[in-house]
Design a protein around this motif. Structure first.
Motif, mmCIF file in Angstrom:
data_model
loop_
_atom_site.group_PDB
_atom_site.id
_atom_site.type_symbol
_atom_site.label_atom_id
_atom_site.label_comp_id
_atom_site.label_asym_id
_atom_site.label_seq_id
_atom_site.Cartn_x
_atom_site.Cartn_y
_atom_site.Cartn_z
ATOM 1 N N GLY A 1 0.802 -1.220 0.000
ATOM 2 C CA GLY A 1 0.000 0.000 0.000
ATOM 3 C C GLY A 1 0.830 1.261 0.000
ATOM 4 O O GLY A 1 0.582 2.176 -0.788
ATOM 5 N N THR A 2 1.831 1.331 0.860
ATOM 6 C CA THR A 2 2.596 2.571 0.963
ATOM 7 C C THR A 2 3.613 2.717 -0.150
ATOM 8 O O THR A 2 4.117 3.806 -0.388
ATOM 9 N N ALA A 3 3.926 1.609 -0.848
ATOM 10 C CA ALA A 3 4.795 1.718 -2.019
ATOM 11 C C ALA A 3 3.992 2.039 -3.267
ATOM 12 O O ALA A 3 4.541 2.101 -4.362
ATOM 13 N N GLY A 4 2.693 2.239 -3.099
ATOM 14 C CA GLY A 4 1.882 2.683 -4.220
ATOM 15 C C GLY A 4 0.762 1.747 -4.604
ATOM 16 O O GLY A 4 -0.053 2.082 -5.458
ATOM 17 N N GLY A 5 0.701 0.572 -4.004
ATOM 18 C CA GLY A 5 -0.335 -0.392 -4.367
ATOM 19 C C GLY A 5 -1.595 -0.241 -3.535
ATOM 20 O O GLY A 5 -1.912 0.845 -3.063
ATOM 21 N N LEU B 1 5.105 8.636 8.770
ATOM 22 C CA LEU B 1 6.329 8.876 9.532
ATOM 23 C C LEU B 1 7.563 8.892 8.634
ATOM 24 O O LEU B 1 8.552 9.559 8.933
ATOM 25 N N ARG B 2 7.515 8.147 7.517
ATOM 26 C CA ARG B 2 8.660 8.066 6.618
ATOM 27 C C ARG B 2 8.549 9.007 5.422
ATOM 28 O O ARG B 2 9.416 8.987 4.550
ATOM 29 N N ALA B 3 7.500 9.804 5.376
ATOM 30 C CA ALA B 3 7.253 10.622 4.186
ATOM 31 C C ALA B 3 8.047 11.916 4.158
ATOM 32 O O ALA B 3 8.107 12.579 3.125
ATOM 33 N N GLY B 4 8.681 12.273 5.262
ATOM 34 C CA GLY B 4 9.330 13.571 5.398
ATOM 35 C C GLY B 4 10.133 14.055 4.211
ATOM 36 O O GLY B 4 9.882 15.150 3.681
ATOM 37 N N PRO B 5 11.121 13.276 3.734
ATOM 38 C CA PRO B 5 11.962 13.768 2.622
ATOM 39 C C PRO B 5 11.182 14.076 1.349
ATOM 40 O O PRO B 5 11.584 14.944 0.574
ATOM 41 N N ASP B 6 10.077 13.366 1.155
ATOM 42 C CA ASP B 6 9.300 13.563 -0.073
ATOM 43 C C ASP B 6 8.288 14.696 0.040
ATOM 44 O O ASP B 6 7.638 15.044 -0.954
ATOM 45 N N SER C 1 3.991 9.654 -1.658
ATOM 46 C CA SER C 1 4.142 10.021 -0.250
ATOM 47 C C SER C 1 3.100 11.041 0.171
ATOM 48 O O SER C 1 2.551 10.964 1.285
ATOM 49 N N VAL C 2 2.822 12.020 -0.693
ATOM 50 C CA VAL C 2 1.755 12.987 -0.384
ATOM 51 C C VAL C 2 0.432 12.249 -0.229
ATOM 52 O O VAL C 2 -0.349 12.507 0.695
ATOM 53 N N LYS C 3 0.181 11.309 -1.142
ATOM 54 C CA LYS C 3 -1.035 10.492 -1.063
ATOM 55 C C LYS C 3 -1.119 9.754 0.267
ATOM 56 O O LYS C 3 -2.182 9.707 0.898
ATOM 57 N N ASN C 4 -0.002 9.171 0.705
ATOM 58 C CA ASN C 4 -0.006 8.414 1.957
ATOM 59 C C ASN C 4 -0.413 9.281 3.141
ATOM 60 O O ASN C 4 -1.188 8.855 4.005
ATOM 61 N N VAL C 5 0.116 10.507 3.193
ATOM 62 C CA VAL C 5 -0.195 11.404 4.308
ATOM 63 C C VAL C 5 -1.654 11.854 4.244
ATOM 64 O O VAL C 5 -2.367 11.858 5.256
ATOM 65 N N VAL C 6 -2.111 12.240 3.054
ATOM 66 C CA VAL C 6 -3.498 12.686 2.914
ATOM 67 C C VAL C 6 -4.471 11.581 3.324
ATOM 68 O O VAL C 6 -5.430 11.808 4.070
ATOM 69 N N LEU D 1 6.384 1.522 7.330
ATOM 70 C CA LEU D 1 7.703 2.122 7.525
ATOM 71 C C LEU D 1 8.673 1.693 6.429
ATOM 72 O O LEU D 1 9.567 2.448 6.036
ATOM 73 N N ILE D 2 8.494 0.476 5.922
ATOM 74 C CA ILE D 2 9.393 -0.053 4.897
ATOM 75 C C ILE D 2 9.015 0.434 3.497
ATOM 76 O O ILE D 2 9.876 0.736 2.674
ATOM 77 N N GLY D 3 7.705 0.505 3.226
ATOM 78 C CA GLY D 3 7.212 0.776 1.881
ATOM 79 C C GLY D 3 7.771 2.013 1.203
ATOM 80 O O GLY D 3 8.187 1.940 0.030
ATOM 81 N N PRO D 4 7.815 3.177 1.874
ATOM 82 C CA PRO D 4 8.329 4.379 1.199
ATOM 83 C C PRO D 4 9.771 4.234 0.724
ATOM 84 O O PRO D 4 10.140 4.767 -0.327
ATOM 85 N N SER D 5 10.600 3.511 1.480
ATOM 86 C CA SER D 5 11.987 3.303 1.050
ATOM 87 C C SER D 5 12.036 2.490 -0.236
ATOM 88 O O SER D 5 12.856 2.758 -1.125
ATOM 89 N N ILE D 6 11.164 1.501 -0.343
ATOM 90 C CA ILE D 6 11.097 0.702 -1.564
ATOM 91 C C ILE D 6 10.651 1.568 -2.734
ATOM 92 O O ILE D 6 11.213 1.513 -3.830
ATOM 93 N N ALA D 7 9.618 2.393 -2.490
ATOM 94 C CA ALA D 7 9.088 3.245 -3.560
ATOM 95 C C ALA D 7 10.146 4.202 -4.092
ATOM 96 O O ALA D 7 10.207 4.482 -5.290
ATOM 97 N N ARG D 8 11.034 4.711 -3.194
ATOM 98 C CA ARG D 8 12.064 5.660 -3.635
ATOM 99 C C ARG D 8 13.136 4.987 -4.485
ATOM 100 O O ARG D 8 13.802 5.653 -5.286
#
Length: 259
Positions: free
Chosen positions: A21-25, A62-67, A175-180, A215-222
């Motif tokens: 989900g957090t990597a975009g699925g 929590l992991r979206a900060g850099p994006d 990442s914006v989507k995840n936070v929203v 927590l893992i997903g955003p790193s994979i997406a990047r």
């Protein structure tokens, strides 16, 4: 299934759902069938998944900060309205008999997936011209209402909208989507918990796994190339659309709320 194995199974399912989900699925592609597989009825699986998957959203936020650099104004514009309309959608789900969107939802999800694939070409043809504000507003209200009312695949629709309006880089839009979505999903989840049949013993292991996956997903997406990520997200969407259409045509229960 023994309790210890069931807990481990749900933690693992939540982990996979959170990463996907957090990597975009779509988290519900994993969490909803996992809950059905241990004997939880469809309606209870719906609301249980919605409540538990807040963990995935929390982890991704929590992991979206850099994006999120440069997107503080975007979040200020999107969050209040999107959250409010999502709650309206959740109320409609609670008070509306049956799922009136059943026949429309598969095509919405498929359209969002197709739009995601075609977005680079559409951007080229648009030539940098901004979309009309009224069109963006109507689309955002529609996605938010859908997110609260039904939810499955709303993340894909929101990514497609963000790519066309505020953020052209896919993993940053994700990442914006995840936070929203995590903010918008809190009130509907509370409503479902108060009015639905939440299986709380399944919520916490699924939520723990989803938090770790988030927590893992955003790193994979990047790290995944944008073209590959785009296709993976779209294929998840087409798979969900097919599942939902088959469910409708066979009069089976539809998939769980949750992006």
């Amino acid at each position: 299934m023994p309790d210890v194995l069931e807990i481990a199974y749900l933690v693992a399912a939540g982990l996979v759902a959170g990463v996907v989900g957090t990597a975009g699925g779509i988290t519900s592609l994993v969490s909803y069938p996992a809950l059905l597989a241990i004997g939880i009825p469809p309606l209870a699986a719906n609301v249980t998944s919605s409540v538990a998957l807040l963990g995935s959203g929390a982890g991704s936020a929590l992991r979206a900060g850099p994006d999120l650099t440069g997107h503080s104004s975007t979040l200020r514009r999107w969050l209040p309205g999107f959250a409010a309309v999502s709650l309206v959608g959740a109320v409609l789900l609670v008070v509306t008999p049956g799922r009136v969107f059943d026949l429309v939802v598969p095509f919405l999800v498929a359209s969002g997936s197709l739009a995601l694939l075609l977005q680079p070409r559409l951007e080229e043809r648009r030539g940098g011209r901004a979309l009309p504000r009224a069109a963006v507003g109507i689309a955002a209200v529609g996605v938010a209402l859908y997110n609260g009312y039904f939810g499955a695949g709303s993340g894909i629709l929101l990514i497609a909208l963000l790519l066309s309006t505020t953020e052209p880089v896919l993993h940053r839009a994700n990442s914006v989507k995840n936070v929203v979505l995590v903010v918008a999903d809190v009130a509907p989840a509370v409503l479902f918990a108060l009015t639905g049949t939440v299986v709380w013993q399944a919520v916490w292991p699924l939520a723990i796994g989803a938090l770790a996956g988030g927590l893992i997903g955003p790193s994979i997406a990047r790290r995944v190339p944008a073209s590959v990520l785009r296709w993976l997200i779209a294929l998840c969407g087409f798979a969900l659309a097919t599942y939902l259409l088959v469910a409708v045509l066979s009069s089976a229960p539809a998939a769980a709320p949750g992006g």
